[in-house]
Design a protein around this motif. Structure first.
Motif, PDB file in Angstrom:
ATOM      1  N   SER A  40      89.739 -26.382  60.152  1.00 22.66           N
ATOM      2  CA  SER A  40      89.020 -25.517  59.220  1.00 22.66           C
ATOM      3  C   SER A  40      89.964 -24.494  58.624  1.00 22.66           C
ATOM      4  N   PHE A  41      90.844 -24.017  59.475  1.00 24.26           N
ATOM      5  CA  PHE A  41      91.770 -23.003  58.992  1.00 24.26           C
ATOM      6  C   PHE A  41      92.625 -23.557  57.865  1.00 24.26           C
ATOM      7  N   ILE A  42      93.159 -24.757  58.116  1.00 21.27           N
ATOM      8  CA  ILE A  42      94.031 -25.338  57.099  1.00 21.27           C
ATOM      9  C   ILE A  42      93.236 -25.665  55.845  1.00 21.27           C
ATOM     10  N   PHE A  43      92.049 -26.213  56.076  1.00 20.82           N
ATOM     11  CA  PHE A  43      91.194 -26.537  54.935  1.00 20.82           C
ATOM     12  C   PHE A  43      90.909 -25.293  54.107  1.00 20.82           C
ATOM     13  N   ALA A  44      90.505 -24.222  54.829  1.00 26.68           N
ATOM     14  CA  ALA A  44      90.177 -22.990  54.126  1.00 26.68           C
ATOM     15  C   ALA A  44      91.398 -22.413  53.440  1.00 26.68           C
ATOM     16  N   LEU A  45      92.522 -22.574  54.098  1.00 31.85           N
ATOM     17  CA  LEU A  45      93.747 -22.020  53.529  1.00 31.85           C
ATOM     18  C   LEU A  45      94.085 -22.722  52.230  1.00 31.85           C
ATOM     19  N   ILE A  46      93.992 -24.056  52.267  1.00 29.16           N
ATOM     20  CA  ILE A  46      94.307 -24.818  51.047  1.00 29.16           C
ATOM     21  C   ILE A  46      93.318 -24.461  49.955  1.00 29.16           C
ATOM     22  N   PHE A  47      92.064 -24.445  50.341  1.00 30.59           N
ATOM     23  CA  PHE A  47      91.023 -24.120  49.370  1.00 30.59           C
ATOM     24  C   PHE A  47      91.270 -22.743  48.774  1.00 30.59           C
ATOM     25  N   PHE A  48      91.614 -21.837  49.670  1.00 29.38           N
ATOM     26  CA  PHE A  48      91.843 -20.465  49.239  1.00 29.38           C
ATOM     27  C   PHE A  48      93.043 -20.382  48.315  1.00 29.38           C
ATOM     28  N   ALA A  49      94.113 -21.071  48.727  1.00 29.51           N
ATOM     29  CA  ALA A  49      95.326 -21.010  47.919  1.00 29.51           C
ATOM     30  C   ALA A  49      95.070 -21.591  46.535  1.00 29.51           C
ATOM     31  N   LEU A  50      94.239 -22.632  46.493  1.00 26.79           N
ATOM     32  CA  LEU A  50      93.966 -23.266  45.199  1.00 26.79           C
ATOM     33  C   LEU A  50      93.080 -22.411  44.323  1.00 26.79           C
ATOM     34  N   THR A  51      92.105 -21.799  44.959  1.00 25.48           N
ATOM     35  CA  THR A  51      91.101 -21.126  44.143  1.00 25.48           C
ATOM     36  C   THR A  51      91.399 -19.664  43.926  1.00 25.48           C
ATOM     37  N   SER A  52      92.262 -19.098  44.746  1.00 24.88           N
ATOM     38  CA  SER A  52      92.355 -17.645  44.697  1.00 24.88           C
ATOM     39  C   SER A  52      93.041 -17.196  43.425  1.00 24.88           C
ATOM     40  N   ALA A  53      92.898 -15.936  43.172  1.00 24.07           N
ATOM     41  CA  ALA A  53      93.522 -15.344  42.004  1.00 24.07           C
ATOM     42  C   ALA A  53      95.026 -15.332  42.186  1.00 24.07           C
ATOM     43  N   ARG A  54      95.740 -15.023  41.153  1.00 18.74           N
ATOM     44  CA  ARG A  54      97.188 -14.946  41.239  1.00 18.74           C
ATOM     45  C   ARG A  54      97.538 -13.779  42.165  1.00 18.74           C
ATOM     46  N   VAL A  55      98.287 -14.098  43.225  1.00 14.47           N
ATOM     47  CA  VAL A  55      98.535 -13.078  44.244  1.00 14.47           C
ATOM     48  C   VAL A  55      99.865 -12.395  43.976  1.00 14.47           C
ATOM     49  N   ARG A  56      99.815 -11.104  43.969  1.00 13.84           N
ATOM     50  CA  ARG A  56     101.036 -10.330  43.734  1.00 13.84           C
ATOM     51  C   ARG A  56     101.359  -9.593  45.042  1.00 13.84           C
ATOM     52  N   GLU A  57     102.594  -9.809  45.506  1.00 14.68           N
ATOM     53  CA  GLU A  57     103.024  -9.086  46.722  1.00 14.68           C
ATOM     54  C   GLU A  57     103.348  -7.655  46.328  1.00 14.68           C
ATOM     55  N   VAL A  58     102.877  -6.729  47.112  1.00  9.96           N
ATOM     56  CA  VAL A  58     103.203  -5.332  46.810  1.00  9.96           C
ATOM     57  C   VAL A  58     103.964  -4.734  47.975  1.00  9.96           C
ATOM     58  N   LYS A  59     104.572  -3.601  47.665  1.00 13.10           N
ATOM     59  CA  LYS A  59     105.368  -2.948  48.695  1.00 13.10           C
ATOM     60  C   LYS A  59     104.459  -2.256  49.713  1.00 13.10           C
ATOM     61  N   GLN A  60     105.110  -1.913  50.772  1.00 11.04           N
ATOM     62  CA  GLN A  60     104.379  -1.354  51.893  1.00 11.04           C
ATOM     63  C   GLN A  60     103.494  -0.168  51.517  1.00 11.04           C
ATOM     64  N   LEU A  61     104.085   0.746  50.776  1.00 10.34           N
ATOM     65  CA  LEU A  61     103.350   1.980  50.527  1.00 10.34           C
ATOM     66  C   LEU A  61     102.465   1.891  49.293  1.00 10.34           C
ATOM     67  N   ASP A  62     102.373   0.701  48.762  1.00  3.71           N
ATOM     68  CA  ASP A  62     101.581   0.537  47.552  1.00  3.71           C
ATOM     69  C   ASP A  62     100.113   0.420  47.903  1.00  3.71           C
ATOM     70  N   VAL A  63      99.593   1.437  48.495  1.00  2.24           N
ATOM     71  CA  VAL A  63      98.193   1.395  48.897  1.00  2.24           C
ATOM     72  C   VAL A  63      97.448   2.531  48.223  1.00  2.24           C
TER      73      VAL A  63
END
Lengths: 1049, 116, 302
Positions: free
Chosen positions: A943-966
């Motif tokens: 399920s984890f892998i399934f959800a992960l793939i599904f999530f990766a496919l469907t999710s929005a464009r993910v932008r990595e931010v820096k640590q303090l970027d909160v």
């Protein structure tokens, strides 16, 4: 054979000749002095060797002045006398050599004369066969001793000499009176003659009184409580070298005559007398030493205590109602005790001579800068406190097992005193090893010789002991232990030591593979070997900073564990147990801040071991098999020893600091395997002892509560712990509490749970501690608030720790869940409702610290000082990976572990039907429920892998931010702001449970320690230092002796 | 009996000095007195009224010797004991002398540095 | 097995939808009680869809990225391990996978995963919220454990199906009637599990800006939202199985879970928020004592 009269005559003549010689040449006087001593040494040695090798078969009788005994004076030298003579001259030679290297005090001649007179007097006391002659030699010894004590000419030494003189005179008055009365009563002065007459003699009260006068005098000389104030003052005030010879040689001669006279005069109350005075002196003195800060006086108390033990043994030795085999053992024990104490205490006093300060505080850190000093000091302290494999240990065992069961309380007394002894000796040891001290003088040849003699003696005693007690020690283990010792002696470079250890362990696995059978022993043997190998492997990267005795001690621990697992006799187990405890003490003590922790560890483990020993003593037979006992005392005593190692509450207070402060390389072993050997021992007790007693169920219920309360409270304490290793320590202790609970349930399911958790806890806690070692190595601290954000720096370690934590928390599908499921199933089956609730609650609380570990170490913000931290070094990472794979594999296929456990349990009657069977869809099925591990693993991961793939496919464009970027309170924090929430995570919860985490148990233990110390300190005021008072005590006690022990019938 | 009593008395006087006197010199004297008392006691044990010294040279002693002489052994013992007593007293006095030279005092209260 | 997976999938979709709907209903009821119109009952669907369709998202690292998946996995997994209709092949889900103990521990996984992700965000409110949640859990678990232990011991089984079976044969066999005190304890504990007022300590919007999920946005949040919804449903179903005799068909299941759903709602809207200390103390006293009555009862009767 050398005629003993020659020894005495030559020494006596030379003594006075030296006085003249030294007027002409100091050098020649000195040379002559040593020539005489060496002659004495060789002559006494030759006689002793003659007896040992069987060349001399009967005692040497020397007539003097042409009169045959019983009229004339004669010397009588049997085996014991020859041995004692050799001991006296060995100690004297060591002392004299030490003195000569230091510089004999002026006037030189006088000191040498007195030295010779002292040794001659002691030898005379030993050799003489005549009571009046004995008195003369006692006086020679005493006068020489007064002179030597005074020879330092300091205020202290003069005061000591005066006190010694006054009491010594009273004592010799008693002895003289006793001798004369004896003559009056028997018409003879010859010892053998009197002994012969006494046998046919009506033992009247008057005669008893007469012998008592004599014994009262001897008891004063033997420093029994409470008439030993003078002796303690002498130990404190005199030159340590003189004290070394006095306590090592002269006092031992008095002791020998005490035994001999006891035998010859057949005093009816001798047993009671020695029991009361010996036992009392032993116990009281061990406690009086607790708060002593003057090192010399501390050693004095210890000497007095040891002498008390010897007197006690003498009483048993001469007790005719004991079987002769027991008396034989006791004789051996006495020989070993005398040997042990003479060399160890002399060595300690000679060491004291190398240190300027008298105060114990002045010894702070003295061991660090003086490795040879450390070796000698450790050897001597270990010998005196009876640590294996030194002679004192074997002596204690021999003595205890020879004491008949109706005197079990004496065994208790001996063991209690032994614990007290460890408390103060290891406080001393702790101070001496704490920090960096000053360099000391290097006059170490004599003490070194003494400690080497001790080690040799220990080895000989071990082989003797095996023969006498009929215990076969596995020769392979002995060989391995010797190899460990060799590694220590040759002190290779650390990487080489590591390699050698690993090879040795590998060879051990190869050789012991056949022993890893499907039974409890084999099960734990496998755990020790394979677990030990993995953990040893992981020590490599940091090995450079380790002490050079780390690997040898580590190997000794592992092979003692092997020995424990293989033991078929309780006594054998005990020997290895002590070996393991003490070598692990050394390892704990290697930690920088671990000195106090190691001290407490030493106290608790030895107290536990002695409790176990008491239990073993009470067992009707020694083999580890079904034993029919009644009453709860034996199982409680036995299991206490094992519970200490498992750190079950309320015996847990050593654990936090011992785990937390011991070297990071050692902690995994301490938690992963050593606590499990406690499980092994407890399992044996449950199986062979508790199972057979009528109150077994109640005892098991009590132990179950102990286990679950340990789990609960230790988990709670872990939640509020801010140090990574201490947190894991509490966690470890708590988890082992679950194992105890599983054992206490004592159903097949419960034991399944316990054994499963035993291995599983090793896997995940070993992983966590190994990872902790790596993290601390990289980060340089184990203080949690100083970590954080390390996930980016050490991703593999994070993954490993994450999986381990999931396993620890018991979340499926990792291996840890099976343990929980089995345990709860067993509990519910057993219907222990309240325990079940507490167990559940404790495991819920564990989530709190699980998150804390992951968060404060790996998540949140990376601290500036850790910016450059890297992934843990390869061997640690490799060990992590192995354990990680094991966790996952067992998580998916718990039968990898459960099947062997079932095989083990099938061997155990009553555990045959494990209550667990396997079905295709339901998985493992108990009578109550079921759980399909493989399905859960596949389900979760899938399920984890399934959800992960599904999530990766469907999710929005993910932008990595820096640590303090909160988004913090509606604004973006500046770079300098520390937003890491890493300290006191559960402050709110702590306020709620404040009343639950009140350190009650440690306060109680501390209170016991403090109050005992205070009590001892108050009791010590008894020794006022006023000689009038001392004399009054002597007179009073002598009158009491004469009144109560005359056995008036 | 007189000897016996007086020896006991001497021992007790000596003990009294050791137990009660605060002056170390007096204590040494007490020890010496005690020693003397013991010696007399030993002699008195071997002494039998109306008998002579065991010197066999005397003619009337040649027959039934043992019933006519006192026990010689205690006397021999006492000789040794006296010598030893003297030696002990000498040793004691030299220690006392050294003690006095250090602290200029003979008071026992001054010598309580070693205790507890 | 394939069929099973297919039906489980259907059930899961249904579960999520049902959860979202219940969420909407609760918002509506709350609004009405506060004299507002409130959003439509389908508002949660709209929210999830909106979030799901967002174009960008930010991530703070691996665990942060995985957090929504853990959350969904935890919720959905729990839901799938609890049998909705016992004995019904299609609606018993994967209950063969494990019993009540498995479920109780599996429930933690989602929370843990989300907690780790939240903690990685580096936002201080996140770990504050997490630690509160964990502490609160320690509080509410005690009464829940007590009642669960009561049930497991009296029914002599740890299997949920077994417990359901033990309650068959009429409404009076339901555990809520046979062991009312245990049930009361568990239902009070449910208030804490739902983190609704007065136990709304973890999110505490006014205080720590909804705590753990505070840094999550767009798709991440939509997943977490769905996970949370289905997790709530899983808990309702579990409570139904444990105390209300399970369900013999889907209709009963809806009815009973809806009743359970209503229970916190009645409490929530009329109470202010506890501090954590108060919350834990509360759970460790009143509901625990109530639960102990039944525990003592079985202890004595046994």
């Amino acid at each position: 054979m050398v005629n003993p009269i020659l020894i005495i005559a030559i020494t006596l003549a030379s003594a006075f000749f030296i006085g003249i010689l030294q007027v002409y040449s100091k050098l020649w006087a000195k040379v002559f002095f040593f020539l005489v001593l060496i002659f004495d040494f060789v002559a006494a040695g030759a006689n002793f060797y003659g007896f040992l090798s069987g060349k001399i078969t009967s005692p040497i009788l020397v007539k003097i002045g042409g009169f045959p005994p019983p009229i004339g004076i004669n010397l009588f030298v049997g085996k014991a006398e020859a041995a004692m003579g050799f001991l006296i001259f060995t100690i004297t030679l060591l002392g004299a050599y030490h003195l000569a290297r230091r510089g004999i005090p002026e006037p030189q001649g006088k000191a040498m004369v007195l030295f010779l007179l002292l040794s001659l007097g002691a030898a005379g006391i030993t050799f003489t066969g005549d009571f009046f002659n004995l008195f003369v030699f006692i006086e020679i010894t005493s006068i020489a001793a007064y002179g030597l004590v005074a020879s330092a000419k300091t205020e202290k030494s003069l005061e000591a000499a005066f006190k010694y003189m006054v009491i010594g005179s009273i004592s010799s008055t008693f002895i003289l009176l006793g001798v004369v009365f004896l003559y009056k009563a028997t018409g003879s002065l010859n010892m053998l003659d009197i002994a012969k007459k006494v046998k046919t003699f009506p033992l009247t009260p008057v005669f008893s009184l007469i012998s008592l006068v004599f014994f009262a005098g001897l008891l004063i000389e033997l420093e029994v409580f409470p008439i030993n104030g003078w002796a303690l003052d002498v130990y404190q005030g005199a030159d340590p070298v003189v004290v070394a010879v006095l306590t090592g040689a002269a006092v031992k001669a008095f002791y020998l005559i005490f035994i001999k006279a006891g035998g010859y005069l057949a005093l009816p109350s001798f047993f009671q007398l020695s029991l009361i005075f010996g036992g009392g002196t032993y116990l009281v003195s061990q406690f009086l030493a607790w708060r002593q800060r003057d090192v010399r006086r501390l050693l004095g108390y210890s000497s007095v205590a040891q002498l008390g033990l010897l007197i006690l043994s003498a009483g048993f030795f001469l007790n005719n109602s004991l079987p002769s085999s027991s008396r034989h053992f006791i004789a051996l024990a006495i020989v070993l005790f005398v040997f042990n104490h003479s060399f160890a205490k002399s060595s300690l006093f000679l060491l004291v001579d190398n240190v300027e300060t008298r105060e114990m505080e002045g010894w702070k850190g003295i061991l660090k800068r003086n490795p040879l000093f450390k070796f000698i000091f450790s050897t001597s302290v270990f010998s005196i406190t009876g640590v294996p494999p030194f002679p004192g240990f074997w002596a204690k065992l021999l003595l205890i097992f020879a004491i008949p069961k109706e005197y079990a309380w004496v065994v208790g007394l001996i063991l209690l005193g032994a614990v007290a002894e460890i408390v103060y000796y290891f406080r001393f040891y702790r101070i001496a090893s704490d920090g960096e001290g000053e360099k000391v003088k290097k006059n170490l040849a004599s003490p070194l010789a003494a400690s080497l003699i001790l080690i040799t003696g220990g080895g000989v005693a071990w082989s003797m002991f095996s023969g006498y007690m009929g215990i076969m020690f596995n020769s392979l283990i002995i060989v391995f232990l010797m190899v460990a010792a060799a590694i220590y002696i040759f002190g290779f470079s650390k990487p080489l030591q590591w390699t050698a250890s690993l090879v040795l362990l590998g060879y051990g696995i190869y050789r012991f593979l056949p022993s890893m059978k499907a039974n409890l022993h084999g099960f734990f043997l496998a755990l020790v070997f394979f677990g030990g190998a993995i953990l040893l492997f992981a020590t490599y990267p940091t090995s450079k900073r380790l002490s050079w005795s780390f690997y040898p001690a580590y190997l000794v621990v592992i092979f003692s564990l092997v020995g424990i697992a293989l033991s078929t006799s309780w006594l054998n187990l005990f020997v290895y147990w002590e070996l393991m405890s003490w070598s692990s003490f050394l390892l704990v003590n290697m930690g920088k801040k671990a000195k106090r922790a190691a001290w407490i560890y030493a106290i608790f483990s030895s107290a536990g071991a002695y409790s176990m020993l008491a239990g073993i003593y009470l067992l009707p037979k020694l083999s580890i098999s079904k034993i029919g006992v009644t009453g709860v005392l034996i199982p409680v005593l036995l299991i206490t020893g094992f519970l200490v190692k498992m750190a079950t509450s309320p015996l847990h207070i050593w654990a936090r600091d011992a785990y937390g402060e011991s070297p990071d390389e050692f902690t995994p072993l301490l938690s992963g395997i050593m606590s499990k050997i406690g499980v092994f021992g407890s399992a044996l007790v449950f199986l062979y002892v508790i199972a057979n007693i009528s109150s077994g169920p109640a005892l098991r219920y009590g132990l179950a509560w102990l286990g679950v309360l340990t789990a609960f409270f230790m988990t709670l304490l872990a939640v509020f712990q801010e140090d990574l290793k201490k947190l894991l320590a509490y966690s470890s202790v708590g988890q082992v509490g679950y194992i105890l609970l599983g054992l206490a349930i004592a159903t097949p399911l419960g034991w399944n749970a316990a054994l499963y958790h035993t291995v599983d806890h090793f896997i995940f806690k070993g992983l966590l501690f190994v990872a902790a070692a790596g993290i601390i190595y990289r980060v340089g601290t184990s203080y949690l608030p100083h970590m954080g954000g390390l996930i980016r720096r050490m991703p593999l370690t994070f993954l490993a720790v994450l999986i381990a934590i999931i396993s620890l928390a018991g979340i499926p599908p990792m291996a840890g869940f099976a343990g929980k499921w089995l345990l709860y199933s067993a509990l519910i089956e057993k219907q222990w409702v309240f325990i079940t609730v507490v167990a559940f609650l404790a495991s819920t609380l564990a989530f709190l610290y699980c998150f804390k570990i992951l968060h404060t170490v790996f998540l949140g913000q990376l601290q500036d000082e850790n910016k450059n931290a890297r992934e843990v070094p390869f061997p640690i990472a490799a060990a992590e990976t192995i354990l990680l794979v094991a966790t996952v594999a067992i998580g998916a296929f718990p039968r990898l572990l459960l099947d062997p456990i079932n095989k083990v349990l099938n061997k155990i009657p009553g555990m045959k039907n494990s209550g667990l069977f396997y079905e295709k869809t339901l998985g493992a099925v108990s009578k109550l429920g079921h759980w399909n591990a493989l399905f859960l693993m596949v389900f979760t991961v899938g399920s984890f892998i399934f959800a992960l793939i599904f999530f990766a496919l469907t999710s929005a464009r993910v932008r990595e931010v820096k640590q303090l970027d909160v988004g913090y309170a509606g604004e973006v924090p500046r770079q300098v702001e520390d937003l890491h929430f890493g300290y006191d995570l559960y402050a709110h919860f702590r306020r709620t449970v404040k009343w639950l985490i009140y350190p009650l148990v440690s306060k109680i233990w501390k209170g016991i320690y403090e109050w005992t110390g205070t009590f001892a300190e108050v009791l010590r005021r008894f020794y006022t230092g006023n000689i009038n008072t001392y004399a009054a005590y002597v007179i009073l006690i002598s009158i009491l002796i004469l009144h109560f022990f005359a056995g008036g019938k | 009996m007189f000897f016996f009593a007086s020896s006991i008395a001497l021992i007790l006087i000596g003990l009294y000095a050791v137990l009660v006197k605060r002056n170390i010199m007096k204590m040494v004297i007490g020890l010496s007195i005690m020693d003397t008392g013991v010696n007399i006691l030993i002699i008195s044990l071997g002494f039998i009224r109306g008998k002579t010294a065991p010197i066999i040279n005397a003619k009337d002693l040649l027959v039934r010797t043992s019933s006519k002489v006192v026990d010689p052994v205690p006397q021999a013992l006492v000789l040794t004991a006296i010598v030893i007593g003297v030696a002990v007293t000498a040793a004691a006095l030299s220690i006392v002398m050294l003690m006095y030279s250090k602290k200029k005092s003979l008071e026992i209260e001054e010598y309580k540095e070693l205790k507890w | 097995m394939g069929v099973k997976i297919f039906y489980a999938f259907i059930a899961l979709i249904g579960g999520i939808a049902y959860g979202l709907l219940l969420g909407g209903i609760s918002r509506k009821i709350t609004a009405r009680m506060q004299n507002r119109r409130g959003p439509t009952v389908f508002q949660n669907f709209i929210d999830v869809w909106k979030l799901f369709r967002k174009k960008t998202a930010i991530s703070h690292g691996v665990m942060f990225y995985l957090a929504p998946i853990f959350r969904l996995l935890g919720g959905a997994g729990t839901f799938l391990l609890v049998p909705i209709v016992v004995g019904n092949f299609y609606l018993s889900n994967f209950s063969f996978g494990g019993d009540l103990i498995v479920i109780m521990y599996f429930m933690v996984m989602g929370c843990l995963g989300m907690a780790l992700g939240a903690a990685e965000s580096g936002h201080p409110h996140a770990p504050i919220g997490v630690t509160r949640g964990l502490a609160q859990m320690a509080g509410q678990e005690l009464p829940f454990i007590i009642s669960v232990v009561v049930l497991m011991i009296v029914d002599k089984t740890t299997s949920v199906e077994g417990i359901v079976m033990a309650q068959q044969g009429g409404i009076l066999h339901w555990h809520i009637f046979t062991y009312p005190f245990a049930a009361i304890a568990a239902f009070i504990s449910l208030l804490g599990m739902m983190t609704s007022y007065p136990f709304e300590i973890v999110m505490a919007p006014q205080e720590i800006a909804i705590g753990p999920p505070t840094e999550f946005s767009s798709t991440f949040l939509s997943y977490m939202f769905s996970g949370r919804s289905v997790f709530a449903v899983a808990k309702y179903v579990l409570f139904m199985d444990l105390f209300l005799g399970g369900a013999t068909n889907l209709l009963w299941a809806f009815l009973k879970t809806f009743l359970i759903f209503l229970w916190p709602l009645f409490i929530t809207d009329v109470f202010p928020r506890f501090k954590l200390e108060q919350s834990v103390s509360f759970f460790w006293t009143w509901p625990t004592l109530i639960g102990l009555i039944d525990l003592l009862r079985i202890y004595i009767v046994r």
